[in-house]
Design a protein around this motif. Structure first.
Motif, PDB file in Angstrom:
ATOM      1  N   ILE A 517      22.184  -9.841 -12.853  1.00  0.00           N
ATOM      2  CA  ILE A 517      23.392 -10.731 -12.860  1.00  0.00           C
ATOM      3  C   ILE A 517      23.470 -11.219 -14.476  1.00  0.00           C
ATOM      4  CG2 ILE A 517      22.123 -12.965 -12.416  1.00  0.00           C
ATOM      5  CD1 ILE A 517      25.841 -11.904 -11.390  1.00  0.00           C
ATOM      6  N   THR A 518      22.567 -11.204 -15.327  1.00  0.00           N
ATOM      7  CA  THR A 518      22.500 -11.480 -16.750  1.00  0.00           C
ATOM      8  C   THR A 518      23.240 -10.448 -17.525  1.00  0.00           C
ATOM      9  OG1 THR A 518      20.308 -13.078 -16.383  1.00  0.00           O
ATOM     10  CG2 THR A 518      21.193 -12.244 -18.667  1.00  0.00           C
ATOM     11  N   VAL A 519      22.789  -9.387 -17.075  1.00  0.00           N
ATOM     12  CA  VAL A 519      23.620  -8.068 -17.591  1.00  0.00           C
ATOM     13  C   VAL A 519      25.350  -7.970 -17.270  1.00  0.00           C
ATOM     14  CG1 VAL A 519      23.734  -5.370 -17.505  1.00  0.00           C
ATOM     15  CG2 VAL A 519      21.430  -6.371 -17.555  1.00  0.00           C
ATOM     16  N   GLU A 520      25.443  -8.415 -16.129  1.00  0.00           N
ATOM     17  CA  GLU A 520      26.617  -8.320 -15.816  1.00  0.00           C
ATOM     18  C   GLU A 520      27.442  -9.433 -16.539  1.00  0.00           C
ATOM     19  OE1 GLU A 520      28.001  -6.758 -11.750  1.00  0.00           O
ATOM     20  OE2 GLU A 520      26.771  -8.236 -11.055  1.00  0.00           O
ATOM     21  N   GLU A 521      26.962 -10.758 -16.504  1.00  0.00           N
ATOM     22  CA  GLU A 521      27.590 -11.774 -17.160  1.00  0.00           C
ATOM     23  C   GLU A 521      27.636 -11.627 -18.735  1.00  0.00           C
ATOM     24  OE1 GLU A 521      25.543 -15.233 -15.746  1.00  0.00           O
ATOM     25  OE2 GLU A 521      26.968 -15.230 -14.000  1.00  0.00           O
ATOM     26  N   GLU A 522      26.873 -10.655 -19.225  1.00  0.00           N
ATOM     27  CA  GLU A 522      27.200 -10.363 -20.819  1.00  0.00           C
ATOM     28  C   GLU A 522      27.939  -9.256 -21.247  1.00  0.00           C
ATOM     29  OE1 GLU A 522      25.754 -12.090 -23.316  1.00  0.00           O
ATOM     30  OE2 GLU A 522      24.896 -13.518 -21.961  1.00  0.00           O
ATOM     31  N   LEU A 523      28.454  -8.423 -19.836  1.00  0.00           N
ATOM     32  CA  LEU A 523      29.365  -7.384 -20.211  1.00  0.00           C
ATOM     33  C   LEU A 523      30.885  -8.138 -20.363  1.00  0.00           C
ATOM     34  CD1 LEU A 523      28.319  -5.029 -17.660  1.00  0.00           C
ATOM     35  CD2 LEU A 523      28.007  -4.625 -20.140  1.00  0.00           C
ATOM     36  N   ASP A 524      31.843  -7.221 -20.797  1.00  0.00           N
ATOM     37  CA  ASP A 524      32.949  -8.013 -21.239  1.00  0.00           C
ATOM     38  C   ASP A 524      34.031  -8.453 -20.293  1.00  0.00           C
ATOM     39  OD1 ASP A 524      34.107  -5.689 -20.107  1.00  0.00           O
ATOM     40  OD2 ASP A 524      34.724  -4.800 -21.901  1.00  0.00           O
ATOM     41  N   TYR A 525      35.025  -8.876 -20.593  1.00  0.00           N
ATOM     42  CA  TYR A 525      36.011  -9.856 -19.519  1.00  0.00           C
ATOM     43  C   TYR A 525      36.494  -8.749 -18.283  1.00  0.00           C
ATOM     44  CZ  TYR A 525      39.997 -12.198 -18.041  1.00  0.00           C
ATOM     45  OH  TYR A 525      41.017 -12.960 -17.159  1.00  0.00           O
ATOM     46  N   THR A 526      36.886  -7.544 -18.754  1.00  0.00           N
ATOM     47  CA  THR A 526      37.579  -6.749 -18.038  1.00  0.00           C
ATOM     48  C   THR A 526      36.581  -6.326 -16.844  1.00  0.00           C
ATOM     49  OG1 THR A 526      38.888  -5.801 -19.795  1.00  0.00           O
ATOM     50  CG2 THR A 526      38.768  -4.258 -17.965  1.00  0.00           C
ATOM     51  N   TYR A 527      35.211  -5.974 -17.367  1.00  0.00           N
ATOM     52  CA  TYR A 527      34.276  -5.606 -16.448  1.00  0.00           C
ATOM     53  C   TYR A 527      34.035  -6.780 -15.273  1.00  0.00           C
ATOM     54  CZ  TYR A 527      29.863  -4.998 -13.863  1.00  0.00           C
ATOM     55  OH  TYR A 527      29.059  -4.832 -12.857  1.00  0.00           O
ATOM     56  N   ARG A 528      34.199  -8.201 -15.841  1.00  0.00           N
ATOM     57  CA  ARG A 528      33.886  -9.205 -14.646  1.00  0.00           C
ATOM     58  C   ARG A 528      35.131  -9.405 -14.065  1.00  0.00           C
ATOM     59  NH1 ARG A 528      33.516 -13.471 -18.589  1.00  0.00           N
ATOM     60  NH2 ARG A 528      33.219 -12.041 -20.180  1.00  0.00           N
ATOM     61  N   CYS A 530      37.123  -6.958 -12.725  1.00  0.00           N
ATOM     62  CA  CYS A 530      37.025  -6.033 -11.858  1.00  0.00           C
ATOM     63  C   CYS A 530      35.944  -6.284 -10.821  1.00  0.00           C
ATOM     64  CB  CYS A 530      36.633  -4.589 -12.468  1.00  0.00           C
ATOM     65  SG  CYS A 530      37.725  -3.759 -13.571  1.00  0.00           S
ATOM     66  N   ARG A 531      34.926  -6.946 -11.348  1.00  0.00           N
ATOM     67  CA  ARG A 531      33.808  -7.628 -10.103  1.00  0.00           C
ATOM     68  C   ARG A 531      34.291  -8.581  -9.376  1.00  0.00           C
ATOM     69  NH1 ARG A 531      30.186  -7.912  -7.767  1.00  0.00           N
ATOM     70  NH2 ARG A 531      28.497  -8.644  -8.887  1.00  0.00           N
ATOM     71  N   THR A 532      35.172  -9.533  -9.976  1.00  0.00           N
ATOM     72  CA  THR A 532      35.164 -10.879  -9.295  1.00  0.00           C
ATOM     73  C   THR A 532      36.626 -10.713  -8.728  1.00  0.00           C
ATOM     74  OG1 THR A 532      35.870 -11.818 -11.295  1.00  0.00           O
ATOM     75  CG2 THR A 532      33.612 -12.137 -10.532  1.00  0.00           C
ATOM     76  N   HIS A 533      37.746 -10.409  -9.245  1.00  0.00           N
ATOM     77  CA  HIS A 533      39.045 -10.513  -8.750  1.00  0.00           C
ATOM     78  C   HIS A 533      39.717  -9.508  -8.246  1.00  0.00           C
ATOM     79  CE1 HIS A 533      39.538 -14.698 -10.562  1.00  0.00           C
ATOM     80  NE2 HIS A 533      39.026 -14.484 -11.533  1.00  0.00           N
ATOM     81  N   ASN A 534      39.469  -8.201  -8.939  1.00  0.00           N
ATOM     82  CA  ASN A 534      39.940  -6.748  -8.541  1.00  0.00           C
ATOM     83  C   ASN A 534      38.858  -6.444  -7.231  1.00  0.00           C
ATOM     84  OD1 ASN A 534      41.790  -7.318 -10.778  1.00  0.00           O
ATOM     85  ND2 ASN A 534      40.980  -5.402 -11.743  1.00  0.00           N
ATOM     86  N   LYS A 535      37.840  -6.722  -7.129  1.00  0.00           N
ATOM     87  CA  LYS A 535      36.995  -6.402  -6.253  1.00  0.00           C
ATOM     88  C   LYS A 535      36.871  -4.786  -6.348  1.00  0.00           C
ATOM     89  CE  LYS A 535      36.474 -10.476  -4.467  1.00  0.00           C
ATOM     90  NZ  LYS A 535      34.991 -11.190  -4.771  1.00  0.00           N
ATOM     91  N   SER A 536      36.908  -4.264  -7.237  1.00  0.00           N
ATOM     92  CA  SER A 536      37.019  -2.654  -7.613  1.00  0.00           C
ATOM     93  C   SER A 536      35.598  -2.177  -8.034  1.00  0.00           C
ATOM     94  CB  SER A 536      37.942  -2.137  -8.598  1.00  0.00           C
ATOM     95  OG  SER A 536      38.046  -2.858  -9.720  1.00  0.00           O
TER      96      SER A 536
END
Length: 597
Positions: A517-528, A530-536
């Motif tokens: 989860i730390t890696v994910e939270e350090e990745l950029d806004y677009t990635y996050r 896609c993970r949280t809102h777009n669910k893609s």
């Protein structure tokens, strides 16, 4: 400082004080010599005008020049791209693109390279007086040579240098005995035998070694791995004065018999006492007590290995990244070699080639990602003398050997100037390496994210030795693609593989889930998004592989054509064979426990 060193420093000052003039002369010379080539006639109709060059010759990737190189490889004349005879093809590492690229090389290139290399010792002497005294233990390797259909040799950049008449003359000069590795061992194409002999030679000269080095930081960790497996053999060789029979190469046996001319049980006992201690923290300093620094590329993807090198040197040896080079061209030198690894900057030498830059961003922020297939307008490029402080650029090079406005693929940032010459920090390769949906993760973003996450291992005396990644679009519930990271973890207190696996298994699952989860939270806004809102995009996964896996991965790519001297662990895997190898060594798997914030 002697007169020769002073003259070299004066030459650096001269070149960097007249960047625009030197660059203009270089381009004029290239166009004057090569205007009649098929490639330039296509765009410039025989003109030698620099403005015409910038207006008419396109900015290209290797894909555009490859057909010309292939024609020359098949036997057509070098005049397709250069007026000089192409004497050999230089192979790139082949790990970032999946297979090696072939770059044209002419005889005059070696003169420029030798000039470039001759500057390193004078620069270092300003900071480490007497740097050319004692011996240097440098690990370099040649790759078994192949030829093009018409008979041109295909070599790596390091193989070209080691096999050149310049290096051979230096290596065979009796007065030039400042390297531990015998020339015959360097030229042995059997990597394991070459490595064994080079390490053994370094141990024999352990009290004279003042400099440790390799082309890339990863090679030095390979040295540690071979040393761990073979130190008992090395001690026996030294104790008896006889080379182990596992070395069958006749040239290696011949040169090593000279070094092992008589038994030396005292030296063997010293090495045995050091190597039998666990852990191996500071092993470099213990085995080579007079060493003053470690020299290797530690920027870009090599930055991953800095903690391991600091561990094995106990933080006592400066890590020096002296030069910035590629298969296309030798570019720049580090004028402050003892700086912190995070502050390394390279001053591009304007006489090595003609350099242009694609602007990517200002004020230290990347604003634009120009993809490999994207067309770059000719009028967007800026010259070496026109780059601005804080801005990001992609490097473009034109060479005497037949590359014209060739995109190297490296992203650089201007962080200062020496006289009028800009100093660049290497940022990353241009390529987007991971993408599922709208997310676009490059090498730098992934490296930064992992640098934060791996700190969670430190309280457990664990070290992330190496990593790679890929996008898995097949295994997640619901068919969501997700990022997969392969991590090889090592524990300081143990050197045995079984104990390593036991320690990894004993790690609390939550530690590695938190790494995910730390890696994910350090990745950029677009990635996050896609993970949280777009669910893609599905949750990130870390697969922990058994010790030695990345060494096997290196062997896999070497068998595919890569060179150990230039090998870099690919940060994204595209080879099905490499993925199969990695997955066969996975021992544990962890998934992000929640969506990133």
């Amino acid at each position: 400082m002697d007169g020769k060193n002073k003259e070299a420093l004066k030459e650096i000052d001269r070149l960097t004080a007249k960047v625009d003039e030197v660059q203009e002369n270089i381009l004029k010379e290239i166009l004057t010599q090569n205007s009649a080539t098929e490639y330039l006639i296509k765009y410039m109709k025989g003109s030698k005008n620099m403005l015409e060059f910038k207006q008419s010759v396109p900015v290209v990737t290797y894909k555009a020049i490859r057909p010309y190189i292939q024609r020359i490889a098949n036997g057509e004349d070098s005049s397709l791209i250069t007026s000089h005879p192409i004497t050999e093809m230089i192979m790139s590492t082949g790990t970032s693109e999946g297979k090696p690229k072939l770059m044209p090389s002419i005889e005059e290139d070696l003169d420029r390279i030798m000039f470039f290399v001759s500057l390193i010792t004078p620069i270092m002497n300003q900071y480490v007086p007497g740097v050319d005294e004692g011996k240097g233990m440098y690990f370099y390797f040649v790759k078994k040579e192949i030829s093009t259909p018409c008979g041109l040799p295909c070599r790596t950049a390091i193989s070209r240098l080691l096999k050149s008449k310049h290096f051979k003359r230096l290596a065979q000069d009796p007065s030039n005995d400042n390297n531990t590795s015998p020339y015959q061992a360097l030229l042995c194409s059997d990597i394991s035998q070459s490595m064994y002999c080079q390490i053994l030679a370094g141990l024999i000269y352990r009290h004279q070694v003042q400099r440790l080095g390799a082309a890339f930081a990863s090679v030095l960790l390979q040295v540690i791995s071979v040393l761990e497996r073979n130190w008992v053999r090395f001690c026996n060789d030294i104790r008896t004065g006889q080379l182990d029979p596992i070395i069958t190469d006749l040239e290696c046996r011949s040169c090593m018999s000279t070094l092992l001319s008589s038994p030396d049980p005292c030296l063997a006992n010293e090495i045995e006492d050091i190597c039998s201690r666990v852990p191996w923290k500071g092993i470099f300093c213990q085995l080579w007590p007079r060493a003053k620094f470690i020299e290797a590329a530690i920027t870009g993807s090599m930055a991953q290995y800095i903690p391991a090198l600091e561990y094995y040197s106990d933080g006592k040896l400066p890590l020096v990244s002296n030069m910035y080079t590629s298969s296309e061209c030798f570019f720049g030198v580090n004028l402050k070699p003892l700086c912190d690894p995070s502050d390394v900057a390279y001053t591009l030498l304007p006489n090595m080639g003609y350099f242009e830059f694609i602007p990517l961003g200002e004020n230290g922020t990347m604003l634009m990602n120009v993809g490999e297939e994207d067309e770059v307008p000719n009028d967007k490029l800026v010259d070496l003398a026109q780059v601005r402080l804080g801005c990001h650029y992609e490097l473009v090079v034109t060479t005497f050997a037949g590359l014209y406005r060739h995109r190297v693929g490296d992203v650089l940032q201007v962080i200062g100037f020496h006289n009028r010459a800009p100093q660049f920090r290497y940022i990353c390769r241009r390529d987007v390496i991971l993408s599922v949906d709208d997310d676009k993760t490059n090498e730098e973003d992934l490296q930064k994210s992992i640098n934060v996450a791996k700190k969670l291992l430190e309280p457990y005396s664990a070290l992330l030795m190496d990593y790679t990644s890929y996008v898995d679009a097949t295994t997640m519930l619901g068919g969501l693609g997700h990022y997969v990271l392969y991590w090889e973890i090592r524990f300081h207190e143990s050197s045995k593989a079984d104990n390593q696996l036991a320690n990894i298994a004993a790690l609390d699952d939550k530690v590695l889930q938190e790494c995910c989860i730390t890696v994910e939270e350090e990745l950029d806004y677009t990635y996050r998004i896609c993970r949280t809102h777009n669910k893609s995009v599905g949750p990130l996964e870390i697969r922990v592989v058994e010790p030695g896996t990345f060494e096997e991965l290196m062997d896999f790519f070497i068998n595919q054509g890569a060179s150990i001297s230039q090998y870099k662990t690919p940060r994204c895997i595209r080879s099905e064979g490499a993925l199969k190898l990695l997955n066969s060594h996975v021992k544990l798997s962890f998934i992000s426990p929640r969506e990133p914030k």
